[in-house]
Design a protein around this motif. Structure first.
Motif, mmCIF file in Angstrom:
data_model
loop_
_atom_site.group_PDB
_atom_site.id
_atom_site.type_symbol
_atom_site.label_atom_id
_atom_site.label_comp_id
_atom_site.label_asym_id
_atom_site.label_seq_id
_atom_site.Cartn_x
_atom_site.Cartn_y
_atom_site.Cartn_z
ATOM 1 N N UNK A 98 12.977 -11.333 -11.335
ATOM 2 C CA UNK A 98 12.806 -10.243 -10.369
ATOM 3 C C UNK A 98 12.528 -8.956 -11.126
ATOM 4 N N UNK A 99 11.328 -8.437 -10.952
ATOM 5 C CA UNK A 99 10.984 -7.170 -11.610
ATOM 6 C C UNK A 99 10.578 -6.160 -10.538
ATOM 7 N N UNK A 100 10.478 -4.894 -10.916
ATOM 8 C CA UNK A 100 10.127 -3.858 -9.943
ATOM 9 C C UNK A 100 8.817 -4.246 -9.262
ATOM 10 N N UNK A 101 8.860 -4.371 -7.966
ATOM 11 C CA UNK A 101 7.640 -4.625 -7.222
ATOM 12 C C UNK A 101 7.199 -6.073 -7.151
ATOM 13 N N UNK A 102 7.945 -7.019 -7.720
ATOM 14 C CA UNK A 102 7.489 -8.396 -7.605
ATOM 15 C C UNK A 102 8.267 -9.393 -8.438
ATOM 16 N N UNK A 103 7.589 -10.486 -8.774
ATOM 17 C CA UNK A 103 8.214 -11.547 -9.559
ATOM 18 C C UNK A 103 7.332 -11.874 -10.751
ATOM 19 N N UNK A 104 7.940 -11.908 -11.926
ATOM 20 C CA UNK A 104 7.198 -12.239 -13.138
ATOM 21 C C UNK A 104 7.625 -13.643 -13.570
ATOM 22 N N UNK A 105 6.668 -14.534 -13.698
ATOM 23 C CA UNK A 105 6.976 -15.921 -14.051
ATOM 24 C C UNK A 105 6.767 -16.144 -15.539
ATOM 25 N N UNK A 106 7.825 -16.678 -16.181
ATOM 26 C CA UNK A 106 7.759 -17.021 -17.597
ATOM 27 C C UNK A 106 8.069 -18.500 -17.755
ATOM 28 N N UNK A 107 7.520 -19.089 -18.805
ATOM 29 C CA UNK A 107 7.966 -20.416 -19.211
ATOM 30 C C UNK A 107 8.625 -20.254 -20.573
ATOM 31 N N UNK A 108 9.895 -20.625 -20.684
ATOM 32 C CA UNK A 108 10.580 -20.552 -21.973
ATOM 33 C C UNK A 108 10.911 -21.952 -22.458
ATOM 34 N N UNK A 109 10.690 -22.171 -23.749
ATOM 35 C CA UNK A 109 11.060 -23.436 -24.369
ATOM 36 C C UNK A 109 12.470 -23.288 -24.915
ATOM 37 N N UNK A 110 13.293 -24.284 -24.713
ATOM 38 C CA UNK A 110 14.684 -24.204 -25.173
ATOM 39 C C UNK A 110 14.753 -24.413 -26.678
ATOM 40 N N UNK A 111 15.727 -23.784 -27.356
ATOM 41 C CA UNK A 111 16.816 -22.974 -26.802
ATOM 42 C C UNK A 111 16.377 -21.570 -26.394
ATOM 43 N N UNK A 112 17.080 -21.043 -25.375
ATOM 44 C CA UNK A 112 16.709 -19.733 -24.844
ATOM 45 C C UNK A 112 17.933 -19.068 -24.225
ATOM 46 N N UNK A 151 0.839 -1.202 0.000
ATOM 47 C CA UNK A 151 0.000 0.000 0.000
ATOM 48 C C UNK A 151 0.872 1.249 0.000
ATOM 49 N N UNK A 152 2.148 1.043 0.149
ATOM 50 C CA UNK A 152 3.052 2.194 0.272
ATOM 51 C C UNK A 152 3.421 2.752 -1.099
ATOM 52 N N UNK A 153 4.000 3.973 -1.127
ATOM 53 C CA UNK A 153 4.447 4.506 -2.416
ATOM 54 C C UNK A 153 5.552 3.633 -3.007
ATOM 55 N N UNK A 154 5.692 3.670 -4.315
ATOM 56 C CA UNK A 154 6.759 2.940 -4.988
ATOM 57 C C UNK A 154 8.111 3.531 -4.591
ATOM 58 N N UNK A 155 9.101 2.663 -4.476
ATOM 59 C CA UNK A 155 10.448 3.131 -4.098
ATOM 60 C C UNK A 155 10.971 4.212 -5.048
ATOM 61 N N UNK A 156 10.649 4.071 -6.333
ATOM 62 C CA UNK A 156 11.148 5.027 -7.319
ATOM 63 C C UNK A 156 10.484 6.382 -7.220
ATOM 64 N N UNK A 157 9.354 6.453 -6.560
ATOM 65 C CA UNK A 157 8.581 7.696 -6.535
ATOM 66 C C UNK A 157 8.449 8.321 -5.154
ATOM 67 N N UNK A 158 8.886 7.586 -4.128
ATOM 68 C CA UNK A 158 8.630 8.041 -2.756
ATOM 69 C C UNK A 158 9.443 9.288 -2.405
ATOM 70 N N UNK A 159 8.854 10.161 -1.603
ATOM 71 C CA UNK A 159 9.545 11.356 -1.121
ATOM 72 C C UNK A 159 10.460 10.987 0.056
ATOM 73 N N UNK A 160 10.001 10.006 0.810
ATOM 74 C CA UNK A 160 10.780 9.538 1.967
ATOM 75 C C UNK A 160 10.904 8.017 1.875
ATOM 76 N N UNK A 161 12.104 7.503 2.157
ATOM 77 C CA UNK A 161 12.306 6.053 2.196
ATOM 78 C C UNK A 161 12.926 5.679 3.535
ATOM 79 N N UNK A 162 12.343 4.651 4.142
ATOM 80 C CA UNK A 162 12.879 4.112 5.389
ATOM 81 C C UNK A 162 13.456 2.743 5.038
#
Lengths: 321, 275
Positions: free
Chosen positions: B166-180, A196-207
């Motif tokens: 690992x992406x901004x804010x979470x995890x994105x799951x992909x399935x890749x068929x080889x070769x990759x 629920x918090x602001x995104x790290x890239x956009x936050x004014x304050x980070x703890x």
């Protein structure tokens, strides 16, 4: 040379991500006319969010098969537009999306790629870029030698563009279809923290907290973050130890942040961490080790046991509110 | 599964703050040791885990080939990878000054065309240039799918990989068929991050990368290491990015130590004006 910039927007849950506005700032600094491409399922609706930023056009590629980001489905359309509309600079914010997409686009169109740039200088139509290297311990000045150039820009160094008014013309562009390789990659799911918090890239304050917080990570930091409306970050050590979720990692290989105020709590200050936060305007460090390297970059250092100092800080801030 | 792992040597990343900039604005790494790029070490470990039964890490099921661009003296980095379990090595003779991510990606494509691996597995970035690009570039040159910033990989019968990115804010799951092409992130070397088709579910590795025993270091000297020339693989390849100068980052002005939480709050309000 007449130049023409294409900004690639990033979509998330039907909206344009605010991080896109860093690439818009870059385009404004380049000074050439620019267009913004909004690509993804629901782009037609989301496009209205970026019509007031001074783009000549907002290009929309809306296709049901673009509901979830897969590079091999997005890159061909970008490449096709670069050709058909004669863009020569392609810019995207260096989020995990931009970092995944930009090099593939560059390879597709034979462009050089300037990754993760922190500054641009325009001199007689020639662009030179400044970019951090060696975990931010050196800055390189570089130029792309090909006529087409792809750039990803740091959100921490290009402040989000403010709306400038007006209304860019919206133009639908065709979906160029997937790469042949797209048949061999399948989106499965996107798990993202219920944050629920602001995104790290956009936050004014980070703890931010380190390994010293142990299992008390959330219990100690959450009250302070809640009080300040802050995002929560973490050192790699805290993430690796499982005290904090990996997406909270700030550093050379995690998120790079530059808030107005950054609290480093129980973080020793490894160079990989400093690389991700030393652009912050004001840095506060709380650590019981007076010799911790974090104190060399902190504006205000408090040598204290964080388990007593942080609750005390919360109490003091509440008392003065 | 046959896996190609490109690796690079970098100036000691833990001492990167000791870099100097010479009077002609070049990076001076004098006094810093060469080390394998940490993300590439993770890629080698990942390749080993994908080509073995976790209960018997001595036997390869498949092949791991490590490849590096650089001068002769860089071969020690390849030997180190051979000592941890890679089967053979290729050094592509090149001067560091002639390389950028794009030249490396083109050279790798040429090697892949010869070697025909099922998977190209590499670190998501090198910690000297911090560019994060080679996996994506080579995937496009090969026309293969890419899965970047992998934190977890599970092999499905050596035909496909389930990758948690690992992406901004979470995890994105992909399935890749080889070769990759897959690039790996930090947490790929956690105990349960990688599971091959030959490893029992629930198997936990020791955290981090494996170290070579002395015997293995000796044995690695006899493993095959061949040399190719960059100029033969990609004749006429030129850099697409040129660096003209380097500078140290601006130093932050020295801060102060406060004596109490009360003083801290007072300074943040009255002096820094950020509260």
């Amino acid at each position: 040379m007449m130049s023409h910039t294409l900004v690639i927007a990033e979509m998330h849950e039907g909206k344009v991500r605010k991080s896109t506005l860093s690439a818009v700032t870059f385009a404004r600094q380049v000074g050439a006319p620019f267009a913004i491409l909004v690509i993804g399922a629901g782009a037609a609706k989301a496009a209205a969010e970026v019509v007031a930023f001074g783009a000549q056009k907002v290009l929309v590629c809306d296709d049901a098969s673009l509901g979830n980001y897969v590079c091999e489905r997005f890159a061909p359309t970008v490449a096709a537009l670069v050709k058909s509309l004669a863009f020569d600079i392609i810019a995207v914010t260096a989020s995990s999306y931009g970092k995944d997409l930009a090099p593939r686009v560059a390879a597709k169109i034979g462009a050089g790629y300037a990754p993760d740039v922190s500054g641009v200088v325009v001199d007689g139509g020639k662009l030179t870029y400044k970019r951090p290297m060696y975990a931010g311990n050196a800055f390189g000045t570089c130029a792309v030698t090909t006529p087409l150039q792809v750039v990803s820009v740091r959100q921490s160094d290009f402040a989000a563009a403010e709306a400038s008014g007006g209304a860019s013309e919206i133009e639908a562009v065709p979906y160029a279809g997937p790469d042949a390789a797209a048949a061999h990659v399948e989106f499965v799911s996107l798990e993202h923290g219920k944050n629920e918090r602001p995104d790290l890239g956009e936050a004014r304050v980070i703890v931010s907290g380190g390994r010293a917080l142990k299992e008390q990570f959330a219990a100690v930091l959450d009250p302070l973050a809640n009080l300040l409306g802050a995002a929560v970050g973490a050192s790699r050590a805290a993430c690796d130890a499982g005290y904090a979720s990996p997406e909270l990692q700030v550093g050379q290989t995690g998120r790079v942040v530059a808030p107005k105020l950054y609290f480093a709590i129980g973080i020793s200050g490894a160079i990989q961490h400093l690389a991700g936060m030393k652009g912050s305007k004001v840095i506060v460090a709380i650590n019981k080790d007076a010799d911790a390297p974090i104190f060399q970059v902190a504006d205000y250092g408090l040598v204290a046991d964080l388990f007593t100092a942080v609750p005390e800080l919360v109490t003091e801030l509440k008392a003065q509110a | 599964m046959k896996i190609l792992v490109p690796i690079k040597r970098v100036a000691d990343p833990d001492n990167a703050n000791k870099l100097k900039i010479s009077s002609d604005a070049k990076v001076d790494t004098t006094g810093l040791e060469w080390k394998p790029n940490p993300f590439d070490e993770y890629a080698v470990e990942t390749a080993l885990r994908l080509t073995e039964n976790g209960a018997n890490t001595k036997a390869r099921v498949g092949e791991v080939v490590v490849v590096m661009f650089g001068p002769k003296e860089a071969e020690s980095t390849l030997r180190a990878a051979l000592a941890t379990g890679a089967d053979r090595a290729i050094r592509i003779d090149a001067n560091d000054a002639d390389l950028d991510g794009d030249v490396v990606a083109q050279g790798l494509k040429a090697i892949v065309d010869k070697e025909k691996p099922d998977l190209v597995l590499l670190g998501k970035q090198t910690v000297d240039s911090d560019s994060n690009q080679v996996a994506q570039l080579v995937a496009e040159y090969l026309g293969w799918p890419q899965a970047t910033f992998a934190a977890t990989i599970r092999s499905e019968g050596d035909k496909a990989l389930h990758v948690g990115r690992e992406v901004d804010g979470g995890t994105l799951h992909l399935k890749v068929t080889l070769p990759a092409v897959v690039s790996v992130d930090l947490r790929i070397v956690a105990p349960k991050s990688v599971r091959s088709a030959h490893t029992a579910e629930g198997h936990a590795y020791p955290d981090g990368v494996r170290f070579a025993a002395l015997m293995a270091i000796m044995a690695a000297k006899k493993k095959p290491l061949v040399e190719e020339k960059l100029s033969d693989l990609v004749p006429g390849a030129t850099r697409k990015i040129e660096y003209t100068s380097f500078a140290l980052p601006p130093a932050r002005a020295a801060g102060i130590k406060v004596k109490s939480v009360q003083e801290l709050v007072q300074k943040l309000k009255a002096e820094a004006k950020v509260l």
